[in-house]
Design an enzyme around this catalytic site. Sequence first.
Site, PDB file in Angstrom:
ATOM      1  N   GLU A  52       0.840  -1.209   0.000  1.00 53.44           N
ATOM      2  CA  GLU A  52       0.000   0.000   0.000  1.00 53.44           C
ATOM      3  C   GLU A  52       0.874   1.258   0.000  1.00 53.44           C
ATOM      4  OE1 GLU A  52      -2.091  -0.944   3.581  1.00 53.44           O
ATOM      5  OE2 GLU A  52      -2.980  -2.716   2.665  1.00 53.44           O
ATOM      6  N   ALA A  82      -5.788  -4.137   1.114  1.00 59.48           N
ATOM      7  CA  ALA A  82      -6.396  -5.469   0.999  1.00 59.48           C
ATOM      8  C   ALA A  82      -5.333  -6.507   1.365  1.00 59.48           C
ATOM      9  CB  ALA A  82      -6.913  -5.689  -0.417  1.00 59.48           C
ATOM     10  N   GLU A  83      -5.047  -6.629   2.655  1.00 57.19           N
ATOM     11  CA  GLU A  83      -3.897  -7.430   3.074  1.00 57.19           C
ATOM     12  C   GLU A  83      -4.037  -8.912   2.734  1.00 57.19           C
ATOM     13  OE1 GLU A  83      -5.218  -5.044   4.935  1.00 57.19           O
ATOM     14  OE2 GLU A  83      -3.553  -3.639   5.264  1.00 57.19           O
ATOM     15  N   GLN A 105       2.010  -1.904   5.756  1.00 63.38           N
ATOM     16  CA  GLN A 105       2.266  -0.543   6.229  1.00 63.38           C
ATOM     17  C   GLN A 105       2.616  -0.542   7.716  1.00 63.38           C
ATOM     18  OE1 GLN A 105      -0.761   2.846   5.886  1.00 63.38           O
ATOM     19  NE2 GLN A 105       0.408   2.871   3.996  1.00 63.38           N
ATOM     20  N   ALA A 107       3.063  -3.736  10.885  1.00 66.34           N
ATOM     21  CA  ALA A 107       2.983  -5.175  11.140  1.00 66.34           C
ATOM     22  C   ALA A 107       1.631  -5.558  11.737  1.00 66.34           C
ATOM     23  CB  ALA A 107       4.119  -5.607  12.066  1.00 66.34           C
ATOM     24  N   ASP A 108       0.981  -4.590  12.384  1.00 68.38           N
ATOM     25  CA  ASP A 108      -0.353  -4.865  12.947  1.00 68.38           C
ATOM     26  C   ASP A 108      -1.320  -5.345  11.863  1.00 68.38           C
ATOM     27  OD1 ASP A 108      -0.366  -3.034  15.791  1.00 68.38           O
ATOM     28  OD2 ASP A 108       1.079  -2.532  14.241  1.00 68.38           O
ATOM     29  N   PHE A 109      -1.115  -4.848  10.628  1.00 69.29           N
ATOM     30  CA  PHE A 109      -2.070  -5.160   9.572  1.00 69.29           C
ATOM     31  C   PHE A 109      -1.821  -6.558   8.991  1.00 69.29           C
ATOM     32  CE2 PHE A 109      -1.846  -0.305   8.636  1.00 69.29           C
ATOM     33  CZ  PHE A 109      -2.328  -0.043   9.896  1.00 69.29           C
ATOM     34  N   HIS A 150      -1.131  -0.021  16.238  1.00 68.70           N
ATOM     35  CA  HIS A 150       0.053   0.287  15.430  1.00 68.70           C
ATOM     36  C   HIS A 150       1.345   0.027  16.200  1.00 68.70           C
ATOM     37  CE1 HIS A 150      -3.142   2.464  13.356  1.00 68.70           C
ATOM     38  NE2 HIS A 150      -2.375   2.541  12.287  1.00 68.70           N
TER      39      HIS A 150
END
Lengths: 348, 338
Positions: A52, A82-83, A105, A107-109, A150
């Site tokens: 992203e 859209a992980e 973007q 690591a949480d995602f 985050h």
Amino acid sequence: MAKAQVEAGAAGHGAEPRGKRTEAGEATYLIAIAEALWEEMERDERVYMLGEDIGAYGGAFKVTEGFIERFGDGRVMDTPIAEETIVGMAVGSAMEGMRPVAEFQYADFMSSGFDEITTVLARYHYRSGVPLPVVLRGPSGGGVRASSFHSINPEPWFAHAGGIKVICPAFPSDAKGLLKSAIRDDNPCMFLEHKWIYRRIKEIVPEEPDFLVPIGKADVKREGSDVSIITYGAMVHKALEAAENLAQRGMSAEVVDLRTVYPLDEDTVLRSIEKTSRALVLSESYRFLGIGAEVAATIAEKAFEHLDAPVERLSPPNIPVPFSPTLEDAFLPGVSDIEAAVERLSAW
Amino acid sequence: MVDLGTDATHPAREADDVRIALFRLMVRLRVFEKRAYDLFLQNLVKGTSHLGLGQEAIAAAFGLAMRPDDYTFCTYRGHDHTLARGVPMAPVMAELLGREGGLMAGKGGSMHLTSVEHGMMGSYAIVGAHLPIAAGAAWSAQVRGSGQVAVCFFGDGATNIGAFHEALNLAAIWKLPVVFVCENNLYMEYTPIGAVTAVEHPASDRASAYGLEPILVDGNDADLMFEVARATIDRARSGDGPSLVEAVTYRHGGHSRADPAKYRPASEEQEWLERDPVIVYRALLESSGVGSGTLTAIEAEAEAEIDEATELAKASPPSSVSLIERDVWSDGGSAWRS
């Protein structure tokens, strides 16, 4: 109106461009990572990146700034948010020999792509014999007031997946050499970049195109004789600061940087314990079932006869990462906490 | 904020008192966001923040059209939506500052504002994560027959994540009382939404996939937004199912605190600044006969309110470390639903 004061390496979005090495040849952790990506993209045209805002914008943290101009939008691909699909695209393209490096973007995602990562990516080779040379990279960790969405340290989740190498470097050179190794590895690799380190730590970083750091090898960052501090990521820097303070008080702490948390370099850990007989296992990931728990269990199991004190763990509690600076500082292990733990161990 | 009572007692939107209420709310949101930006520049707002400057009409219109017990779900750009539900300014500002007097005692910060007693069910900092949750809250209202409606705000970027499709489809087949509001500010963080989306209008062009009417509106037109809010909320409350609204708007600033948004053409920014919803609405009210004294007084009140809130927030101490493990688990004493 006061001038904007942005914490170096803070939550990142919109932060200044990554810049270049200093005149002395020092690179920050962030620049070292960008160099690794650049060199591997130059070396092997099968390597491509997706994520992203990584193309035209150059990435939320500016790691990939300038890449789209050099490599084009066919190899530096801006994706929608859209992980799950980002991981799926990486997996599918790797099946036919491409070598994707997917940026998250934060690591949480990664948890938004959890199924593709743990169910598909980690297990595919086992049933098919088809290698998946996929690198998933993203900024992890706290200390930048980014609160609970985050700041994650997701390494235990993925180290537990059985089939993914999990890399958590603390220094620019290690970051560069390990990322290059990960891109050349035929196995799935998760490369976690601690965002607190991005712009804070710099050093002279090798420039040889084939400079590699082996995955799965720990490194003793400071020799010592009284207590071993086994750690990784941003906590390496806290441990080194604590060790320096302790040295001034006559205590000698050895700092072992795991660099890769899975596979775990047991030999280097155990050799250090044989030398010092005392272990402080320090991690920023949660204490309960964390990386530290595995290291502590390994020491208890395999170095019991060398121990002069119980293994001590220092890690955050199992609670969401809190926002307020007072709360986050209490949540994260600090330098004084590390010194106190070493002193407790030394007293045995 | 005016007491809006229940749907049946809502004043007609043409009435001046609704328009005044709408203007007052937009002005309050505007002064709050400007102050949040100033305090960030003074390094008092910790961490990051995402401002709603330029997008106030959408949050204000829906906030006014909602019943007090309706649900709001929003994103990390959620200061406006929180205030629009009647949450006072001071605890919101104190939360941004990481203070004990904050809305969540400093545990959440700007991106995670939540106040369940105001029906503000949370700001979600994972893109798209809250669409299925809003559908779940709406389902609960449907099951309980409570007549509540969930309003779920999200950005254009969220329309490309799987959860968008999953939530819309389920809400449509179960006729859930939920209004999905896409605040299309033209940029998915730093990337033009058109560069990563197969259709021109990321939400309204997809409405037909869920059997819904496309609703594409100017999100900077406060009167129009209020009309759409009333209509879609009424539809949900009367059992006719969900709506998908695409409100086109524009961020005055960057994605987050330190983003200068250099990726946006200057001409585009200028064009949208001329369509500033607060300034446009002020001019509209004045031309429709509202005295400038009335408008000026509203602005002065809002300034006084934000000044007082800022002082209260700054006077609140940093969060006590004793709070750090509080509320990780339910102790059975929650006032919410128990």
